[in-house]
Design a protein around this motif. Structure first.
Motif, PDB file in Angstrom:
ATOM      1  N   VAL A 229      21.436  31.697  36.859  1.00 47.20           N
ATOM      2  CA  VAL A 229      22.719  30.984  36.794  1.00 47.20           C
ATOM      3  C   VAL A 229      23.858  31.989  36.923  1.00 47.20           C
ATOM      4  N   PRO A 230      24.947  31.639  37.640  1.00 49.11           N
ATOM      5  CA  PRO A 230      26.045  32.590  37.847  1.00 49.11           C
ATOM      6  C   PRO A 230      26.698  33.041  36.536  1.00 49.11           C
ATOM      7  N   SER A 231      27.247  34.227  36.573  1.00 43.76           N
ATOM      8  CA  SER A 231      27.939  34.801  35.420  1.00 43.76           C
ATOM      9  C   SER A 231      29.297  34.152  35.242  1.00 43.76           C
ATOM     10  N   THR A 232      29.835  34.290  34.017  1.00 41.13           N
ATOM     11  CA  THR A 232      31.261  34.097  33.791  1.00 41.13           C
ATOM     12  C   THR A 232      31.882  35.495  33.664  1.00 41.13           C
ATOM     13  N   TYR A 233      33.207  35.566  33.539  1.00 42.48           N
ATOM     14  CA  TYR A 233      33.860  36.881  33.655  1.00 42.48           C
ATOM     15  C   TYR A 233      35.188  36.870  32.924  1.00 42.48           C
ATOM     16  N   ASP A 234      35.439  37.932  32.165  1.00 42.30           N
ATOM     17  CA  ASP A 234      36.733  38.125  31.517  1.00 42.30           C
ATOM     18  C   ASP A 234      37.455  39.262  32.232  1.00 42.30           C
ATOM     19  N   PRO A 235      38.523  38.950  32.985  1.00 41.42           N
ATOM     20  CA  PRO A 235      39.206  40.019  33.752  1.00 41.42           C
ATOM     21  C   PRO A 235      39.838  41.077  32.860  1.00 41.42           C
ATOM     22  N   GLN A 236      40.311  40.704  31.678  1.00 40.36           N
ATOM     23  CA  GLN A 236      40.934  41.705  30.805  1.00 40.36           C
ATOM     24  C   GLN A 236      39.914  42.709  30.297  1.00 40.36           C
ATOM     25  N   LEU A 237      38.745  42.232  29.948  1.00 40.73           N
ATOM     26  CA  LEU A 237      37.687  43.125  29.465  1.00 40.73           C
ATOM     27  C   LEU A 237      36.856  43.683  30.613  1.00 40.73           C
ATOM     28  N   ASN A 238      37.026  43.105  31.796  1.00 43.47           N
ATOM     29  CA  ASN A 238      36.224  43.460  32.973  1.00 43.47           C
ATOM     30  C   ASN A 238      34.725  43.345  32.692  1.00 43.47           C
ATOM     31  N   LEU A 239      34.381  42.303  31.942  1.00 41.94           N
ATOM     32  CA  LEU A 239      32.977  42.101  31.585  1.00 41.94           C
ATOM     33  C   LEU A 239      32.456  40.816  32.202  1.00 41.94           C
ATOM     34  N   LEU A 240      31.255  40.921  32.770  1.00 37.77           N
ATOM     35  CA  LEU A 240      30.498  39.758  33.222  1.00 37.77           C
ATOM     36  C   LEU A 240      29.625  39.279  32.072  1.00 37.77           C
ATOM     37  N   THR A 263      15.145  40.098  27.947  1.00 31.69           N
ATOM     38  CA  THR A 263      14.890  38.732  28.374  1.00 31.69           C
ATOM     39  C   THR A 263      15.503  37.787  27.348  1.00 31.69           C
ATOM     40  N   GLU A 264      15.781  36.555  27.791  1.00 35.21           N
ATOM     41  CA  GLU A 264      16.298  35.512  26.894  1.00 35.21           C
ATOM     42  C   GLU A 264      17.527  36.000  26.135  1.00 35.21           C
ATOM     43  N   CYS A 265      18.382  36.740  26.804  1.00 36.89           N
ATOM     44  CA  CYS A 265      19.564  37.304  26.161  1.00 36.89           C
ATOM     45  C   CYS A 265      20.834  36.771  26.818  1.00 36.89           C
ATOM     46  N   ILE A 266      21.910  36.759  26.035  1.00 42.40           N
ATOM     47  CA  ILE A 266      23.258  36.688  26.584  1.00 42.40           C
ATOM     48  C   ILE A 266      23.733  38.134  26.628  1.00 42.40           C
ATOM     49  N   VAL A 267      24.153  38.594  27.803  1.00 42.38           N
ATOM     50  CA  VAL A 267      24.535  40.001  27.931  1.00 42.38           C
ATOM     51  C   VAL A 267      25.948  40.103  28.499  1.00 42.38           C
ATOM     52  N   ALA A 268      26.621  41.208  28.137  1.00 40.26           N
ATOM     53  CA  ALA A 268      27.934  41.546  28.682  1.00 40.26           C
ATOM     54  C   ALA A 268      27.766  42.809  29.515  1.00 40.26           C
ATOM     55  N   ILE A 269      28.162  42.721  30.780  1.00 37.80           N
ATOM     56  CA  ILE A 269      27.922  43.798  31.741  1.00 37.80           C
ATOM     57  C   ILE A 269      29.260  44.231  32.350  1.00 37.80           C
ATOM     58  N   ASP A 270      29.515  45.531  32.397  1.00 39.21           N
ATOM     59  CA  ASP A 270      30.720  46.030  33.046  1.00 39.21           C
ATOM     60  C   ASP A 270      30.668  45.693  34.545  1.00 39.21           C
ATOM     61  N   ALA A 271      31.718  45.054  35.045  1.00 42.20           N
ATOM     62  CA  ALA A 271      31.678  44.557  36.419  1.00 42.20           C
ATOM     63  C   ALA A 271      31.747  45.668  37.454  1.00 42.20           C
ATOM     64  N   ASP A 272      32.250  46.827  37.080  1.00 44.99           N
ATOM     65  CA  ASP A 272      32.366  47.915  38.056  1.00 44.99           C
ATOM     66  C   ASP A 272      31.168  48.854  38.049  1.00 44.99           C
ATOM     67  N   THR A 273      30.491  48.946  36.904  1.00 47.56           N
ATOM     68  CA  THR A 273      29.408  49.935  36.788  1.00 47.56           C
ATOM     69  C   THR A 273      28.031  49.317  36.588  1.00 47.56           C
ATOM     70  N   GLY A 274      27.982  48.066  36.156  1.00 45.78           N
ATOM     71  CA  GLY A 274      26.688  47.461  35.850  1.00 45.78           C
ATOM     72  C   GLY A 274      26.103  47.915  34.527  1.00 45.78           C
ATOM     73  N   LYS A 275      26.923  48.567  33.694  1.00 52.20           N
ATOM     74  CA  LYS A 275      26.414  49.050  32.396  1.00 52.20           C
ATOM     75  C   LYS A 275      26.473  47.927  31.356  1.00 52.20           C
ATOM     76  N   LEU A 276      25.433  47.892  30.539  1.00 49.32           N
ATOM     77  CA  LEU A 276      25.364  46.889  29.471  1.00 49.32           C
ATOM     78  C   LEU A 276      26.328  47.257  28.355  1.00 49.32           C
ATOM     79  N   LYS A 277      27.152  46.271  27.939  1.00 43.10           N
ATOM     80  CA  LYS A 277      28.063  46.517  26.817  1.00 43.10           C
ATOM     81  C   LYS A 277      27.446  46.014  25.519  1.00 43.10           C
ATOM     82  N   TRP A 278      26.883  44.826  25.501  1.00 37.30           N
ATOM     83  CA  TRP A 278      26.199  44.307  24.317  1.00 37.30           C
ATOM     84  C   TRP A 278      25.222  43.218  24.739  1.00 37.30           C
ATOM     85  N   TYR A 279      24.370  42.847  23.800  1.00 34.58           N
ATOM     86  CA  TYR A 279      23.449  41.747  24.052  1.00 34.58           C
ATOM     87  C   TYR A 279      23.282  40.940  22.776  1.00 34.58           C
TER      88      TYR A 279
END
Lengths: 518, 265
Positions: A229-240, A263-279
């Motif tokens: 399913v497609p991501s949502t996105y916060d432009p201020q945090l730049n997180l997917l 797996t089975e996680c909600i994750v926050a990913i930096d949109a420019d680097t692909g780095k995981l911020k939290w899960y």
């Protein structure tokens, strides 16, 4: 309380306006439209404007056959043109009339053709994923292919069904597939060239503490977590923000002891680097195929008198969560339908699965069933009511383990379903409690998306082929139209020439309704 | 996330890939899936598993490979899983596996092309079986409950509506498969229409939604009402009691009762 209206690449953070420029209409995933020409006072004047029944028989499927036509994608509307899909096909049609402008056909090399969730649009380009693992860029004006690039390996039984989304100049893609034990991921591609910018896998790096949630590196590297399913996105945090799918093997989990991150996680990913911020993990060590991929809906609110940036998910496992989307901290966790599979929650507020309700050789009676309390169809959130709306199911099945060996692969079990009842659950995002529940009278459930509007209307489908409008404050049924099939996508709305349109897919047909003000 | 899909293959084309021919030295069949209704996992053009070749390939595998790669090719601590191997998944008739066997240390380098080809049929068979293993297998035994406990549960909870010598006499002859029996016990099928009364008229429920309700009356007439707040609608669904019981049963109750029902020959 809302973020300011911020226009980025044609897609706003929150509140859909006159167009519907992306899968969710905006980055928040609220599927709430500010349009109110159509409202409770004139809903009975809503009339049919046009229908579109794509006929892929005119356009053979790659491989020589034809695909079963079910419109599961959310249409995108930009500059008076509506873009709609089924696997291997994209149509551009006049949003006023439904007349075809162009039709693109992809010659497929294979893959499951179970559905396509739609397109992304940026400037003069339309992006779509194909079942045989390609991201294809089309010219907005005429549908001619600009380029295509491979996003997954068909030979490993991956396929692609998700709608890409555009963030800045990144095209974010997801992957599908659960036949063999392969890892899920999302990718970012350069919007102009298709070049791969980064890939984030739904598993930890070997050697990290999170990797200890798997018994071995091999199990982890083949552990699933598809990005359906497609991501949502916060432009201020730049997180997917996205949810990941089930671990592999799907049902027989004895070879992957542990919680099986990510797996089975909600994750926050930096949109420019692909780095995981939290899960945050709604279903640790899942053995029921309860992908936690339901749209993570973004909204702002107050918690204990303090403004917070929040995220909510009505997860397939029957649980509803509100998280702080800056940190991933759980604010609320509650059942939005009654379930029977948990032993409580852990220190992070994540449900603890009851091993007795995992699949058993002689069967375990479990609710929800494999289809889940929610599946992939998008929910809606209304900032006016503070409610999140889910077209939900309370369903039962018996989960069986087929393979009790040390190293099962694939699925190794399955469920056999039984009774199911469907309802719209309106979940209070401040308390996690169900404010109202609208049960479908005839029983049975339906996989239909939701749309709420400033006209105080809530649109979805019922299990008896009706497209319905409910009062978002009370759940009272206000209006319906009988279609030729159950609703199979997320409804949208847009405005052209002073008229407000509502478009919904049901089976093989797209229906457009309109309210004209003159 | 998914579905049970119907797959049918209408055409089987005989193809001979140049690389496959070079590797194996024979022209073998590669399936071209046609008439796809839902598609299938993986590529349309794939190696068709020849059962006889797979049987020969199993023997080759057992002789030379099983010690390290395991009995079912799922790997061991000594060697990787071949079902999950991208090389094996990409392979067509040995075009990847053949060169790899010659290149990799500690592998049997002098297998004939025919032996390699046979082995690919065995490995592809394992892969295809894995990709389909959600459905065709049946649980081994659901009759794990206690017969006496099941009888006691039945006599205390079920006899208001059911009888072991009446409606359920010989139920296990009518439903000989114990898994089906378990499903039917938990989720009985509707055998009679829901009885409904609308505005004082009673009949069989034909359809109900939020907007209309239709009944078939005793006279065979189908009547439909537009639903309003004032319209009285009452439904009597005998399956409702069974649905409510799903929140009451323990798994032990379920297994015990199934064991008892299975004894009603």
């Amino acid at each position: 309380m809302r973020l300011s209206f911020l226009l980025l690449a044609g897609v706003a953070y929150a509140q859909v306006g006159a167009e519907w420029p992306s899968y969710n209409g905006d980055y928040s995933g609220q599927r709430y439209s500010a349009l109110n020409k159509l409202n409770q006072s004139n809903i009975h004047s809503l009339s049919l404007a046009w229908t579109l029944r794509p006929n892929p028989g005119r356009a053979p499927q790659g491989g020589g056959g034809t695909t079963a036509v079910t419109i599961k994608g959310t249409p995108v509307v930009v500059n008076g043109v509506l873009y709609t899909t089924i696997p291997d096909h994209v149509w551009a049609v006049d949003a006023r009339s439904g007349r075809e402008i162009w039709h693109f056909v992809w010659q497929s090399k294979g893959g499951w053709h179970i559905g396509n969730r739609g397109v992304a649009v940026l400037r003069d380009t339309v992006y779509v994923e194909t079942p045989d693992c390609f991201l294809v860029a089309l010219n907005l004006a005429d549908g001619k292919e600009k380029w295509h690039t491979e996003i997954c390996d068909l030979e490993q039984f991956y396929y692609a069904s998700v709608a890409p989304i555009v963030v800045k100049n990144h095209v974010i893609t997801g992957v599908s597939g659960d036949d063999l034990d392969i890892p899920g991921y999302i990718e970012s591609h350069d919007a102009a060239t298709g070049k791969l910018e980064w890939r984030w896998y739904a598993h930890p790096e070997p050697g990290t503490p999170e990797a200890k949630t798997w018994p071995s590196v091999e199990a982890m590297m083949h552990g699933g977590g598809m990005t359906w399913v497609p991501s949502t996105y916060d432009p201020q945090l730049n997180l997917l923000y996205l949810g990941t799918g089930n671990p592999q093997p799907v049902i027989a989990g004895q070879g992957r002891e542990g919680s099986n991150l990510y797996t089975e996680c909600i994750v926050a990913i930096d949109a420019d680097t692909g780095k995981l911020k939290w899960y945050f993990q709604p279903s640790p060590h899942d053995t029921h195929d309860w992908d936690a991929v339901q749209t993570p809906v973004l909204f702002d609110g107050e918690v204990n008198g303090r403004p917070r940036k929040l995220l909510a998910q009505a997860s397939r496992n029957g649980w509803f969560f509100v998280l702080d989307r800056v940190t991933g901290e759980r604010i609320i966790g509650s059942e939005y339908v009654k379930t029977n599979w948990t032993l409580g929650v852990d220190a992070k507020g994540q449900p603890i699965p009851n091993p007795a309700k995992g699949p058993q050789l002689d069967g375990a009676l479990v609710t929800p069933n494999q289809g889940g309390a929610m599946n992939w169809p998008p929910p809606s959130y209304s900032p006016e009511t503070g409610l999140l709306y889910a077209n939900a199911a309370r369903a039962w099945s018996v989960y069986y383990l087929y393979d009790d060996g040390d190293k099962p692969e694939g699925w190794g079990g399955n469920d056999r379903s039984g009774f199911s009842e469907g309802m719209v659950q309106a979940i209070d995002t401040k308390t996690g409690q169900v404010r109202w529940s609208h049960k479908w009278p005839g029983g049975g459930s339906v996989r239909a998306g939701m749309l709420s509007t400033a006209g105080k209307l809530l649109f979805t489908g019922d299990p008896t082929q009706n497209f319905v409008a409910l009062d978002p404050a009370t759940g009272k049924a206000l209006w319906h139209a009988g279609l030729h099939g159950n609703v199979t996508n997320g409804p949208i709305t847009y405005e052209l020439d002073g008229a407000q349109y509502i478009v919904v897919g049901a089976g093989d047909t797209l229906y457009a309704f309109v309210i004209r003000m003159n | 996330m998914r579905r049970v899909a119907s797959v049918r293959f209408l055409t089987v084309a005989v193809q001979c890939w140049a690389r496959a021919r070079a590797a194996v030295g024979v022209c073998a069949r590669v399936v071209v899936g046609g008439g796809l209704v839902w598609g299938q996992a993986g590529p349309t053009v794939r190696q068709d598993v020849d059962p006889a070749a797979a049987l020969r390939g199993r023997a080759v595998y057992t002789q030379f490979c099983v010690n390290c790669h395991g009995a079912l090719a799922k790997g061991t601590e000594e060697a990787p899983d071949l079902i999950r191997s991208p090389l094996v998944l990409r392979d067509r008739l040995g075009n990847e596996l053949g060169p790899a066997l010659k290149r990799l240390p500690n592998h049997k380098r002098d297998l004939t092309n025919a032996q390699v080809g046979d082995m690919t049929h065995f490995l592809k068979e394992q892969i295809e079986n894995t990709a389909k293993n959600r459905n065709p297998v049946r649980p081994p035994n659901v009759l794990t409950g206690n017969l006496d406990a099941g009888r006691a549960y039945f006599n205390s909870k079920c006899t208001a509506c059911h009888s072991a010598t009446g409606d359920l006499a010989g139920v296990s002859r009518r439903i000989p498969d114990a898994v089906d029996l378990q499903q039917r016990f938990l989720f009985p099928r509707r055998t009679k229409p829901v009885q409904a009364t609308v505005a004082g008229v009673t009949g069989d429920l034909v359809r109900i939604d939020d907007f209309t309700v239709s009944l078939k009356t005793g006279a065979g007439e189908t009547r439909t009402w537009t639903r309003t707040d004032a319209l009285q609608v009452a439904l009597n669904d005998p399956l409702k009691a069974h649905q409510d019981l799903l929140d009451v049963y323990t798994d032990a109750d379920m297994h015990n009762v199934v064991r008892y029902l299975e004894s009603l020959k």
